[in-house]
Design a protein around this motif. Sequence first.
Motif, PDB file in Angstrom:
ATOM      1  N   ALA A  40       0.833  -1.209   0.000  1.00 54.09           N
ATOM      2  CA  ALA A  40       0.000   0.000   0.000  1.00 54.09           C
ATOM      3  C   ALA A  40       0.865   1.255   0.000  1.00 54.09           C
ATOM      4  O   ALA A  40       0.520   2.253  -0.644  1.00 54.09           O
ATOM      5  N   ASP A  41       2.002   1.237   0.700  1.00 57.08           N
ATOM      6  CA  ASP A  41       2.899   2.392   0.716  1.00 57.08           C
ATOM      7  C   ASP A  41       3.478   2.663  -0.667  1.00 57.08           C
ATOM      8  O   ASP A  41       3.591   3.820  -1.087  1.00 57.08           O
ATOM      9  N   ILE A  42       3.837   1.606  -1.365  1.00 55.46           N
ATOM     10  CA  ILE A  42       4.389   1.762  -2.710  1.00 55.46           C
ATOM     11  C   ILE A  42       3.322   2.305  -3.656  1.00 55.46           C
ATOM     12  O   ILE A  42       3.600   3.185  -4.483  1.00 55.46           O
ATOM     13  N   ILE A  43       2.081   1.817  -3.520  1.00 56.15           N
ATOM     14  CA  ILE A  43       0.994   2.307  -4.363  1.00 56.15           C
ATOM     15  C   ILE A  43       0.749   3.786  -4.107  1.00 56.15           C
ATOM     16  O   ILE A  43       0.584   4.578  -5.043  1.00 56.15           O
ATOM     17  N   VAL A  44       0.752   4.191  -2.833  1.00 54.82           N
ATOM     18  CA  VAL A  44       0.554   5.603  -2.486  1.00 54.82           C
ATOM     19  C   VAL A  44       1.661   6.457  -3.090  1.00 54.82           C
ATOM     20  O   VAL A  44       1.409   7.501  -3.679  1.00 54.82           O
ATOM     21  N   PHE A  45       2.898   6.011  -2.961  1.00 52.00           N
ATOM     22  CA  PHE A  45       4.033   6.774  -3.470  1.00 52.00           C
ATOM     23  C   PHE A  45       3.998   6.884  -4.992  1.00 52.00           C
ATOM     24  O   PHE A  45       4.226   7.962  -5.545  1.00 52.00           O
ATOM     25  N   VAL A  46       3.682   5.807  -5.681  1.00 48.63           N
ATOM     26  CA  VAL A  46       3.617   5.825  -7.149  1.00 48.63           C
ATOM     27  C   VAL A  46       2.470   6.722  -7.631  1.00 48.63           C
ATOM     28  O   VAL A  46       2.643   7.503  -8.570  1.00 48.63           O
ATOM     29  N   LEU A  47       1.317   6.634  -6.973  1.00 45.21           N
ATOM     30  CA  LEU A  47       0.205   7.507  -7.346  1.00 45.21           C
ATOM     31  C   LEU A  47       0.558   8.973  -7.127  1.00 45.21           C
ATOM     32  O   LEU A  47       0.222   9.835  -7.953  1.00 45.21           O
ATOM     33  N   ALA A  48       1.237   9.257  -6.034  1.00 43.04           N
ATOM     34  CA  ALA A  48       1.644  10.642  -5.773  1.00 43.04           C
ATOM     35  C   ALA A  48       2.620  11.126  -6.839  1.00 43.04           C
ATOM     36  O   ALA A  48       2.505  12.259  -7.321  1.00 43.04           O
TER      37      ALA A  48
END
Length: 99
Positions: A40-48
């Motif tokens: 989930a952290d990686i998804i948040v960072f990539v979306l940002a």
Amino acid sequence: MPAPIGSVPALSAASATIFSIGIAFLGYWGMYEPTGWRVADIIVFVLALIGFGCLGLVPWMATSPVESETSDVRIRIARHLFLAGVMAIWLAVAISVIF
């Protein structure tokens, strides 16, 4: 049909505002904490990052020259980039709150 007067500065200012909100979110979110990153952290960072890329391109696209003065093709693309950037940033925020 030409874009309304003031749409380029307004679009550029709005993208800069959302960009700064996204930067503040990343600082508050805690990407520098010593714990390991989850999926989930990686998804948040990539979306940002996708959102920042779209928002960063908005002023460039809105102010780039067009073939004729009455064409608003670049403004339309800038508006779509703005929408994509806002959606990506707020989706990143929502995912970080949920997970």
